[in-house]
Design an enzyme around this catalytic site. Structure first.
Site, PDB file in Angstrom:
ATOM      1  N   LYS A  96      37.738  81.450  -6.161  1.00 21.88           N
ATOM      2  CA  LYS A  96      39.078  80.894  -6.393  1.00 21.88           C
ATOM      3  C   LYS A  96      38.914  79.389  -6.508  1.00 21.88           C
ATOM      4  CE  LYS A  96      42.556  80.473  -3.308  1.00 21.88           C
ATOM      5  NZ  LYS A  96      43.747  80.833  -2.516  1.00 21.88           N
ATOM      6  N   ARG A 113      48.584  86.828  -0.015  1.00 21.36           N
ATOM      7  CA  ARG A 113      47.427  87.206   0.818  1.00 21.36           C
ATOM      8  C   ARG A 113      47.435  86.434   2.146  1.00 21.36           C
ATOM      9  NH1 ARG A 113      44.659  82.492   2.043  1.00 21.36           N
ATOM     10  NH2 ARG A 113      42.877  82.024   0.717  1.00 21.36           N
ATOM     11  N   HIS A 125      56.754  76.065   1.178  1.00 20.95           N
ATOM     12  CA  HIS A 125      56.557  77.111   0.159  1.00 20.95           C
ATOM     13  C   HIS A 125      56.077  78.429   0.762  1.00 20.95           C
ATOM     14  CE1 HIS A 125      55.636  78.897  -3.682  1.00 20.95           C
ATOM     15  NE2 HIS A 125      54.389  79.118  -3.291  1.00 20.95           N
ATOM     16  N   GLN A 126      55.089  78.356   1.676  1.00 20.91           N
ATOM     17  CA  GLN A 126      54.498  79.599   2.216  1.00 20.91           C
ATOM     18  C   GLN A 126      55.420  80.311   3.203  1.00 20.91           C
ATOM     19  OE1 GLN A 126      51.467  80.534   1.145  1.00 20.91           O
ATOM     20  NE2 GLN A 126      51.121  78.619   0.025  1.00 20.91           N
ATOM     21  N   GLY A 178      48.681  77.394   9.082  1.00 18.46           N
ATOM     22  CA  GLY A 178      48.751  76.174   8.266  1.00 18.46           C
ATOM     23  C   GLY A 178      47.471  75.356   8.242  1.00 18.46           C
ATOM     24  N   THR A 179      46.662  75.458   9.298  1.00 16.10           N
ATOM     25  CA  THR A 179      45.492  74.571   9.401  1.00 16.10           C
ATOM     26  C   THR A 179      44.309  75.148   8.641  1.00 16.10           C
ATOM     27  OG1 THR A 179      46.244  73.710  11.518  1.00 16.10           O
ATOM     28  CG2 THR A 179      43.909  73.448  11.023  1.00 16.10           C
ATOM     29  N   ASP A 180      44.000  74.521   7.505  1.00 16.61           N
ATOM     30  CA  ASP A 180      42.897  74.999   6.668  1.00 16.61           C
ATOM     31  C   ASP A 180      41.992  73.849   6.231  1.00 16.61           C
ATOM     32  OD1 ASP A 180      44.687  73.748   5.053  1.00 16.61           O
ATOM     33  OD2 ASP A 180      44.942  75.385   3.626  1.00 16.61           O
ATOM     34  N   LYS A 195      43.844  68.805  10.272  1.00 20.12           N
ATOM     35  CA  LYS A 195      45.182  69.401  10.434  1.00 20.12           C
ATOM     36  C   LYS A 195      45.265  70.077  11.808  1.00 20.12           C
ATOM     37  CE  LYS A 195      46.427  70.607   5.663  1.00 20.12           C
ATOM     38  NZ  LYS A 195      46.705  71.762   4.808  1.00 20.12           N
TER      39      LYS A 195
HETATM   40  P1  NAD Z   1      54.590  72.863   1.861  1.00 19.33           P
HETATM   41  O1  NAD Z   1      54.190  71.474   1.499  1.00 19.33           O
HETATM   42  O2  NAD Z   1      55.492  73.607   0.971  1.00 19.33           O
HETATM   43  O3  NAD Z   1      55.260  72.850   3.332  1.00 19.33           O
HETATM   44  C1  NAD Z   1      54.689  72.077   4.374  1.00 19.33           C
HETATM   45  C2  NAD Z   1      55.370  72.365   5.682  1.00 19.33           C
HETATM   46  O4  NAD Z   1      54.774  71.547   6.706  1.00 19.33           O
HETATM   47  C3  NAD Z   1      56.847  72.036   5.702  1.00 19.33           C
HETATM   48  O5  NAD Z   1      57.491  72.908   6.604  1.00 19.33           O
HETATM   49  C4  NAD Z   1      56.867  70.598   6.240  1.00 19.33           C
HETATM   50  O6  NAD Z   1      58.091  70.260   6.837  1.00 19.33           O
HETATM   51  C5  NAD Z   1      55.781  70.688   7.273  1.00 19.33           C
HETATM   52  N1  NAD Z   1      55.146  69.427   7.593  1.00 19.33           N
HETATM   53  C6  NAD Z   1      54.498  68.589   6.753  1.00 19.33           C
HETATM   54  N2  NAD Z   1      53.991  67.556   7.436  1.00 19.33           N
HETATM   55  C7  NAD Z   1      54.334  67.729   8.733  1.00 19.33           C
HETATM   56  C8  NAD Z   1      54.113  66.984   9.917  1.00 19.33           C
HETATM   57  N3  NAD Z   1      53.395  65.872   9.908  1.00 19.33           N
HETATM   58  N4  NAD Z   1      54.613  67.474  11.068  1.00 19.33           N
HETATM   59  C9  NAD Z   1      55.318  68.615  11.107  1.00 19.33           C
HETATM   60  N5  NAD Z   1      55.570  69.352  10.005  1.00 19.33           N
HETATM   61  C10 NAD Z   1      55.080  68.904   8.844  1.00 19.33           C
HETATM   62  O7  NAD Z   1      53.224  73.633   2.112  1.00 19.33           O
HETATM   63  P2  NAD Z   1      52.985  75.208   2.097  1.00 19.33           P
HETATM   64  O8  NAD Z   1      52.527  75.604   0.743  1.00 19.33           O
HETATM   65  O9  NAD Z   1      54.137  75.909   2.714  1.00 19.33           O
HETATM   66  O10 NAD Z   1      51.707  75.313   3.048  1.00 19.33           O
HETATM   67  C11 NAD Z   1      51.849  75.094   4.444  1.00 19.33           C
HETATM   68  C12 NAD Z   1      50.466  74.942   5.046  1.00 19.33           C
HETATM   69  O11 NAD Z   1      49.713  76.151   4.886  1.00 19.33           O
HETATM   70  C13 NAD Z   1      49.625  73.858   4.361  1.00 19.33           C
HETATM   71  O12 NAD Z   1      48.953  73.129   5.354  1.00 19.33           O
HETATM   72  C14 NAD Z   1      48.649  74.635   3.503  1.00 19.33           C
HETATM   73  O13 NAD Z   1      47.463  73.933   3.258  1.00 19.33           O
HETATM   74  C15 NAD Z   1      48.425  75.845   4.385  1.00 19.33           C
HETATM   75  N6  NAD Z   1      47.918  77.033   3.715  1.00 19.33           N
HETATM   76  C16 NAD Z   1      47.050  77.803   4.423  1.00 19.33           C
HETATM   77  C17 NAD Z   1      46.546  78.960   3.860  1.00 19.33           C
HETATM   78  C18 NAD Z   1      45.612  79.823   4.659  1.00 19.33           C
HETATM   79  O14 NAD Z   1      45.017  80.744   4.118  1.00 19.33           O
HETATM   80  N7  NAD Z   1      45.501  79.609   5.948  1.00 19.33           N
HETATM   81  C19 NAD Z   1      46.911  79.329   2.557  1.00 19.33           C
HETATM   82  C20 NAD Z   1      47.831  78.549   1.877  1.00 19.33           C
HETATM   83  C21 NAD Z   1      48.340  77.400   2.468  1.00 19.33           C
END
Ligand code: NAD
Length: 319
Positions: free
Chosen positions: A67, A110, A137-138, A220-222, A226
Site C-alpha cells: 500500500k 480495515r 474522518h476515521q 490513532g497512534t501510527d 503520536k
Molecule cells: P482526521 O484528521 O480526520 O481527524 C483527527 C482527529 O484527531 C480529530 O478528532 C481531531 O480533533 C483530533 N486531533 C488532532 N490533533 C489533536 C490534538 N493535538 N489533541 C487532541 N485531538 C487532536 O484524521 P483521521 O483520518 O480520522 O485519523 C485519525 C488518526 O488515525 C490519525 O492519527 C491517523 O494517522 C490514524 N490512523 C491510524 C490507522 C491505523 O491503522 N492505526 C489507520 C488510519 C488512520
C-alpha cells in the site's frame, strides 16, 4: 491485470467481509505464515506531504503487495481527502502485477475492522457504554464497526472541536442509541469499551477513573511521537497488538516501552487470542488494551477480497 477504482469499493466491500479478512490475517501473522516488511515513511519535501509504503506477504492466502500513499494536508482545500492510498497486488508465483486497487475506503474499513476484532475477542460480554475519543474522518467508521460487536446501550464521545461530535451522534442515532458529549475524564470513568482515534501527540485518556473490566482500542497512534493514552494506563493493562515490532516503535505502546514501564514481552499479538493460543481476557476485572498500529497485511487481505468480488461481479477493469 485488473484495476478496481476507488469509486467501486463502497459497492464491493461489506463490513462483514472486511471483518473476516482482517480477523483471518491476525491469525496468519501470529502463526508466522504472514510477514509485514519494514515500513517506509518519508517527508516528501513537496506539498508538505508525508509519503510511504507498507508491504507484506501472506504465504497462506498468497496475498503479496504494497500500500502506497500518505498524507497531503492541502487536499481538503481542494475538495480531496488528505489521506491518499493505493494498493498494488502481485502474483506471488511470478511477481507480475495482479491488480491496482483504490485504498482510501479500504484503509478506513480495515482500521475499523481491526478495532472491532479486538472488541469482539477482548471486551466483556456485558459492555453497555461505548466511548469514543475523536470525531475525524476515521471516527464514524470506527463507531459503526464497534457498535456491531456488543449490545451497547449508549455512546459517549469527546473531540477537541466539539462541533464535530454531531457526526458521531448521527451514527449513534442510526443504531437507535443516545449520544452524550463528555470530557475525557468522564469518558474514562463511564465507558466499558473505549476507542481512541486521534492525531494527538500527548495523552488525552487518563489512567484515573478507568474501571476494571474496561477494553480500550487505541487506533490513532501510527507514527513515532503520536500518543492518545497515558503511559500509566498502558502499564495497568493487559496488552495486545497487531504487530509487536510496530507497537513498540510507532504504536501507542512506544511511550510506555520508552519510559521503561513495560517491555515488548508484555505485549501479545491479537492473533494468538483469536487462534486460542492465548486466553486473552481471562478475568472480568482485566483492563485490556489493544494497540492497532495498522499493518500492510490487513490492507492486502481486504484488497484481495475486494478484487475477488470485483472480478465476480464484472466490476474489475481488465487492462
Ligand atoms: P482526521 O484528521 O480526520 O481527524 C483527527 C482527529 O484527531 C480529530 O478528532 C481531531 O480533533 C483530533 N486531533 C488532532 N490533533 C489533536 C490534538 N493535538 N489533541 C487532541 N485531538 C487532536 O484524521 P483521521 O483520518 O480520522 O485519523 C485519525 C488518526 O488515525 C490519525 O492519527 C491517523 O494517522 C490514524 N490512523 C491510524 C490507522 C491505523 O491503522 N492505526 C489507520 C488510519 C488512520
Amino acid at each position: 491485470m485488473y484495476i478496481v477504482p476507488e469509486s467501486a469499493i463502497a459497492g464491493l466491500l461489506t463490513r462483514e467481509a472486511c471483518f473476516s479478512a482482517v480477523e483471518a490475517v491476525f491469525v496468519s501473522m501470529a502463526e508466522g505464515r504472514a510477514r509485514n516488511f519494514p515500513v517506509i515513511r518519508e517527508q516528501l519535501g513537496h506539498a508538505d506531504a508525508i509519503y510511504g509504503f507498507k508491504s507484506g506477504f501472506d504465504r497462506q492466502s498468497g496475498a503479496l503487495g504494497l500500500k502506497s500513499g500518505g498524507f497531503w494536508p492541502g487536499n481538503a482545500a481542494r475538495g480531496l481527502t488528505n489521506h491518499q492510498s493505493t494498493i498494488v497486488l502481485f502474483e506471488a508465483d511470478t511477481g507480475q502485477v495482479k491488480a491496482v486497487v483504490g485504498a482510501n475506503l479500504i484503509t478506513a474499513l480495515r482500521t475499523a475492522a481491526a478495532s472491532a476484532v479486538s472488541i469482539r475477542h477482548l471486551a466483556r460480554e456485558d459492555a453497555q457504554v461505548l466511548g469514543i475519543l475523536g470525531a475525524g474522518h476515521q471516527a464514524t467508521f470506527q463507531l459503526r464497526a464497534a457498535l456491531e460487536q456488543r449490545p451497547f446501550r449508549k455512546v459517549i464521545g469527546w473531540n477537541r472541536d466539539a462541533s464535530k461530535l454531531t457526526r458521531l451522534a448521527a451514527v449513534a442515532e442510526e443504531f437507535g442509541l443516545p449520544f452524550e458529549p463528555v470530557s475525557p475524564e468522564r469518558l474514562a470513568a463511564e465507558a466499558d469499551v473505549i476507542v481512541t482515534i486521534l492525531s494527538a501527540t500527548a495523552p488525552i485518556l487518563p489512567r484515573a477513573g478507568v474501571r476494571p473490566g474496561t477494553h480500550i482500542a487505541c487506533m490513532g497512534t501510527d507514527t513515532r511521537g503520536k500518543q492518545e493514552v497515558s503511559t500509566e494506563l498502558v502499564a495497568a493493562g493487559k496488552l495486545f497488538t497487531d504487530e509487536i515490532a510496530q507497537s513498540e516503535s510507532i504504536g501507542e505502546f512506544q511511550h510506555a516501552v520508552g519510559a521503561g514501564l513495560i517491555v515488548p514481552a508484555d505485549i501479545t499479538p491479537l492473533g494468538c487470542v483469536i487462534s486460542g493460543a492465548h486466553p486473552g481476557r481471562d478475568n472480568a476485572e482485566d483492563i485490556t488494551i489493544y494497540d492497532g498500529t495498522g499493518v500492510a497485511l490487513q490492507d492486502l487481505a481486504v484488497a484481495d477480497a475486494v478484487l475477488s468480488a470485483a472480478v465476480a461481479s464484472g466490476q474489475a477493469l481488465s487492462v
